[in-house]
Scaffold this active site. Structure first.
Site, PDB file in Angstrom:
ATOM      1  N   CYS A  65      44.900 171.460 108.126  1.00 29.96           N
ATOM      2  CA  CYS A  65      44.115 170.528 108.939  1.00 29.96           C
ATOM      3  C   CYS A  65      44.312 169.079 108.484  1.00 29.96           C
ATOM      4  O   CYS A  65      44.961 168.793 107.480  1.00 29.96           O
ATOM      5  CB  CYS A  65      42.644 170.902 108.862  1.00 29.96           C
ATOM      6  N   ALA A  74      43.201 168.220 105.030  1.00 29.62           N
ATOM      7  CA  ALA A  74      44.183 168.676 104.027  1.00 29.62           C
ATOM      8  C   ALA A  74      45.301 167.646 103.877  1.00 29.62           C
ATOM      9  O   ALA A  74      45.733 167.334 102.762  1.00 29.62           O
ATOM     10  CB  ALA A  74      44.763 170.029 104.431  1.00 29.62           C
ATOM     11  N   ARG A 106      47.608 172.866  94.947  1.00 30.70           N
ATOM     12  CA  ARG A 106      48.919 172.356  95.340  1.00 30.70           C
ATOM     13  C   ARG A 106      49.856 172.185  94.148  1.00 30.70           C
ATOM     14  O   ARG A 106      51.028 171.928  94.305  1.00 30.70           O
ATOM     15  CB  ARG A 106      48.730 171.036  96.093  1.00 30.70           C
ATOM     16  N   HIS A 130      48.013 162.658 107.250  1.00 36.73           N
ATOM     17  CA  HIS A 130      48.955 161.781 106.541  1.00 36.73           C
ATOM     18  C   HIS A 130      48.838 160.358 107.087  1.00 36.73           C
ATOM     19  O   HIS A 130      48.765 159.395 106.338  1.00 36.73           O
ATOM     20  CB  HIS A 130      50.406 162.224 106.760  1.00 36.73           C
TER      21      HIS A 130
HETATM   22 FE1  CFM Z   1      55.974 166.249 102.767  1.00 36.65          FE
HETATM   23 FE2  CFM Z   1      56.355 168.649 102.920  1.00 36.65          FE
HETATM   24 FE3  CFM Z   1      53.922 167.555 103.326  1.00 36.65          FE
HETATM   25 FE4  CFM Z   1      55.073 167.594 100.850  1.00 36.65          FE
HETATM   26 FE5  CFM Z   1      53.601 169.822 100.235  1.00 36.65          FE
HETATM   27 FE6  CFM Z   1      54.897 170.883 102.304  1.00 36.65          FE
HETATM   28 FE7  CFM Z   1      52.510 169.793 102.768  1.00 36.65          FE
HETATM   29 MO1  CFM Z   1      52.720 171.965 101.392  1.00 36.65          MO
HETATM   30  S1  CFM Z   1      57.101 167.521 101.362  1.00 36.65           S
HETATM   31  S2  CFM Z   1      54.004 166.093 101.890  1.00 36.65           S
HETATM   32  S3  CFM Z   1      54.382 168.276  98.921  1.00 36.65           S
HETATM   33  S4  CFM Z   1      55.657 167.485 104.508  1.00 36.65           S
HETATM   34  S5  CFM Z   1      54.648 171.595 100.325  1.00 36.65           S
HETATM   35  S6  CFM Z   1      56.998 170.640 103.163  1.00 36.65           S
HETATM   36  S7  CFM Z   1      53.321 171.525 103.539  1.00 36.65           S
HETATM   37  S8  CFM Z   1      51.630 170.050 100.896  1.00 36.65           S
HETATM   38  S9  CFM Z   1      51.923 168.158 104.026  1.00 36.65           S
HETATM   39  C1  HCA Z   2      48.101 172.145 102.764  1.00 34.91           C
HETATM   40  C2  HCA Z   2      48.664 172.244 101.372  1.00 34.91           C
HETATM   41  C3  HCA Z   2      49.823 173.187 101.245  1.00 34.91           C
HETATM   42  C4  HCA Z   2      49.417 174.612 101.441  1.00 34.91           C
HETATM   43  C5  HCA Z   2      50.434 175.552 100.919  1.00 34.91           C
HETATM   44  C6  HCA Z   2      50.405 176.976 101.352  1.00 34.91           C
HETATM   45  C7  HCA Z   2      50.375 172.980  99.818  1.00 34.91           C
HETATM   46  O1  HCA Z   2      48.834 172.268 103.741  1.00 34.91           O
HETATM   47  O2  HCA Z   2      46.938 171.908 102.868  1.00 34.91           O
HETATM   48  O3  HCA Z   2      50.093 177.305 102.492  1.00 34.91           O
HETATM   49  O4  HCA Z   2      50.777 177.782 100.484  1.00 34.91           O
HETATM   50  O5  HCA Z   2      51.544 172.699  99.682  1.00 34.91           O
HETATM   51  O6  HCA Z   2      49.609 173.143  98.861  1.00 34.91           O
HETATM   52  O7  HCA Z   2      50.815 172.831 102.162  1.00 34.91           O
END
Ligand code: CFM
Ligand code: HCA
Length: 537
Positions: free
Chosen positions: A59, A62, A93, A191
């Site tokens: 969401c 998150a 995370r 983001h």
């Molecule tokens: Fe960029 Fe990602 Fe993301 Fe990420 Fe992550 Fe991710 Fe995420 Mo989980 S590189 S910031 S550190 S888009 S692993 S593939 S899904 S938290 S929002």
């Molecule tokens: C997020 C964080 C997450 C979740 C990872 C997962 C992460 O999306 O809120 O589903 O295992 O990297 O911690 O993407």
């Protein structure tokens, strides 16, 4: 080219779509693309998940609190909401940090207003103010961020006015985020909200004397499993001062003077491109895309940086580091590759890693037969946009109308024409590629893959490894397919840069060069499925 020797993805697509009601099938069909890197294919992405479908997505809260602000250690990130939103985001995370002795590190705490029914009915602003006072008295932070969860928006608490009042009362930087989980269609909206908030409330607040000849920021590197530590060590050796990372191993203090950098390098374009663009517009700091996942990509990114600065000493140093590290990397790759070459991988992750990690698999000769993002935008898939190379005339930086960095349809316009125009005006240009131009012909690209599609993908391709997150992990493993978490890295990492590549190769050897997964017997093969439900009167 996966045209020969692998099953035809069109067959699978047809089977997947058959299950859906007509309208849903029509929509999902646009998010499943049989790849052809030679063609500009469109994919439907960044749209609402159809209710009822079991998505991998998270969401907005998150994306804002967990992803962008979460890894910053000297700010108190206070969640305004029921306790669950805070608890489930508490250190899961695996973003690491290294505070100097005596410096604050609040990452290990979970701060929440713990809203109760009473606050939902009568409003929670008073409780929020009390929580801010309490956090301030106990921890003496220099800044506090307030993160709104769903109920806050629904009942109309004004976190921004609370932030203003408390800023005046306590004399520290306090700002709020309207990042209610339900906003937008995924964490991607979070983001954007986080980027805007940091830019508005923090960036540019402080000035700092130069501390090195070349000062850079690294954007979109979150130090999962210690990735940023690997990259930081390389920068240090090469003689580049890292002012701030957004936001792995970071401080808000460094965000405040990050506008003094000469260059922004963007690792995860999806989550942080907004700050890069705002800094370019306001402070004239150029940016380009880098990737430190994969040894080859790391070498390429370091060269790009050295070329940008055009310093012959740095260029020589970079070559020296690459030569030294590649010897180590190649030794491990050569030992592992014969054991894993030709195996099939799939990855469905976030908004950048499903692309970046294909480089690491390619180095081992593992084929990515299907991949997709959870919440990326079209440019992260299709991207063939023109990013200006920044060795450009400072007087003629006005290239906005030629540069295509947004997820709109402008990059469909004639690239050759753009290139010619850029070159005419003395600019160089580089292609920033999304996932699809980098993938093989006939690989299946799927956006926002869901649970049903995941099961069918496994049955159809029988992959040797599936890469995703915690929600997918155990179902996939019960199919006898090992799952590598590319979010948290399970318990492993770092996987970035040269040292990280070596770790990843070894992990793939453990996971792929074994038959143990074939012994897994899914319980549902033997135990009857529960088909009915019990009603209690
Ligand atoms: Fe960029 Fe990602 Fe993301 Fe990420 Fe992550 Fe991710 Fe995420 Mo989980 S590189 S910031 S550190 S888009 S692993 S593939 S899904 S938290 S929002
Ligand atoms: C997020 C964080 C997450 C979740 C990872 C997962 C992460 O999306 O809120 O589903 O295992 O990297 O911690 O993407």
């Amino acid at each position: 080219d996966y045209t020969n020797g692998l099953p035809d993805p069109a067959e699978l697509k047809e089977e997947l779509l058959k299950k859906y009601p007509r309208k849903v099938a029509k929509k999902r069909a646009k998010s499943m693309v049989t790849n052809n890197p030679a063609e500009s294919k469109e994919i439907l992405a960044n749209v609402r998940t159809v209710p009822g479908i079991i998505t991998q997505r998270g969401c907005t809260y998150a994306g804002c609190k967990g992803v962008v602000l979460g890894p910053t250690r000297d700010i108190i990130n206070l969640v305004h909401g029921p306790i669950g939103c805070s608890f489930y985001a508490w250190l899961t995370r695996r973003n690491q940090t290294r505070a100097m002795e005596g410096d604050p590190n609040f990452i290990t705490y979970a701060f929440s207003t713990d809203m109760q029914d009473e606050n939902i009915v009568f409003g929670g602003e008073k409780k929020l103010k009390e929580a801010i006072r309490e956090a301030f008295e106990n921890f003496h932070p220099t800044s506090i961020g307030i993160f709104s969860t769903c109920p806050v928006g629904l009942i109309g608490d004004d976190v921004h006015s609370v932030a203003r009042d408390m800023k005046a009362e306590l004399g520290i930087n306090i700002f709020g985020f309207s990042c209610e989980g339900y906003r937008g269609v995924s964490q991607s909206a979070g983001h954007h909200i986080a980027n805007n908030g940091i830019f508005k409330h923090v960036v540019g607040n402080e000035d700092r004397e130069r501390t090195g000849k070349y000062q850079v920021n690294l954007l979109g590197e979150y130090n999962i499993g210690g990735d940023a530590f690997e990259i930081e060590a390389l920068f240090e050796e090469i003689g580049v001062t890292l002012i701030s990372t957004y936001s792995g191993n970071s401080t808000v203090e460094s965000f405040a003077y990050s506008h003094t950098a000469d260059l922004n390098m963007v690792m995860c374009h999806r989550s942080i491109n907004y700050i890069a663009e705002m800094m370019e517009e306001k402070y004239g700091i150029p940016w380009f895309k880098v990737n430190f996942i994969g040894a080859e990509s790391t070498a390429k990114s370091l060269r790009k940086m050295a070329e940008y600065f055009g310093d012959s000493e740095m260029i020589a140093k970079v070559e020296e580091v690459i030569a030294r590290e590649m010897l180590k990397v190649k030794a491990v790759a050569e030992a592992v590759k014969p054991k894993v070459e030709g195996k099939l991988a799939m990855m469905f992750v976030g908004g950048s890693r499903a692309h970046h990690y294909q480089d690491l698999f390619r180095e081992l000769g593992v084929k990515t037969v299907s991949a997709g993002y959870e919440f990326a935008h079209r440019d992260d898939y299709e991207g063939r946009e023109v990013i200006p190379s920044i060795k450009i005339d400072a007087d003629t930086r006005n290239i906005e109308d030629l540069v295509v960095t947004k997820d709109d349809t402008r990059y469909r316009e004639d690239l050759a024409e753009k290139k010619a125009k850029l070159e005419e005006s003395g600019y160089e240009f580089k292609d920033y590629k999304g996932m699809m131009p980098d993938m093989q012909k006939n690989a299946l690209v799927i956006d926002d893959v869901n649970h049903w599609e995941t099961e069918k993908l496994i049955e159809f391709y029988k992959p040797d490894i599936f890469c995703a997150g915690i929600k997918e992990k155990y179902v996939v493993q019960k199919y006898g397919v090992p799952l590598k978490q590319l979010h948290s890295y399970d318990y492993g990492g770092p996987y970035a840069a040269f040292g990280g590549a070596i770790n990843f190769y070894k992990e793939m050897e453990r996971m792929l060069a074994t038959d143990v997964w074939k012994l897994v017997d899914a319980p549902w093969k033997h135990e009857p499925e529960i088909v009915g439900c019990v009603t209690v009167d």
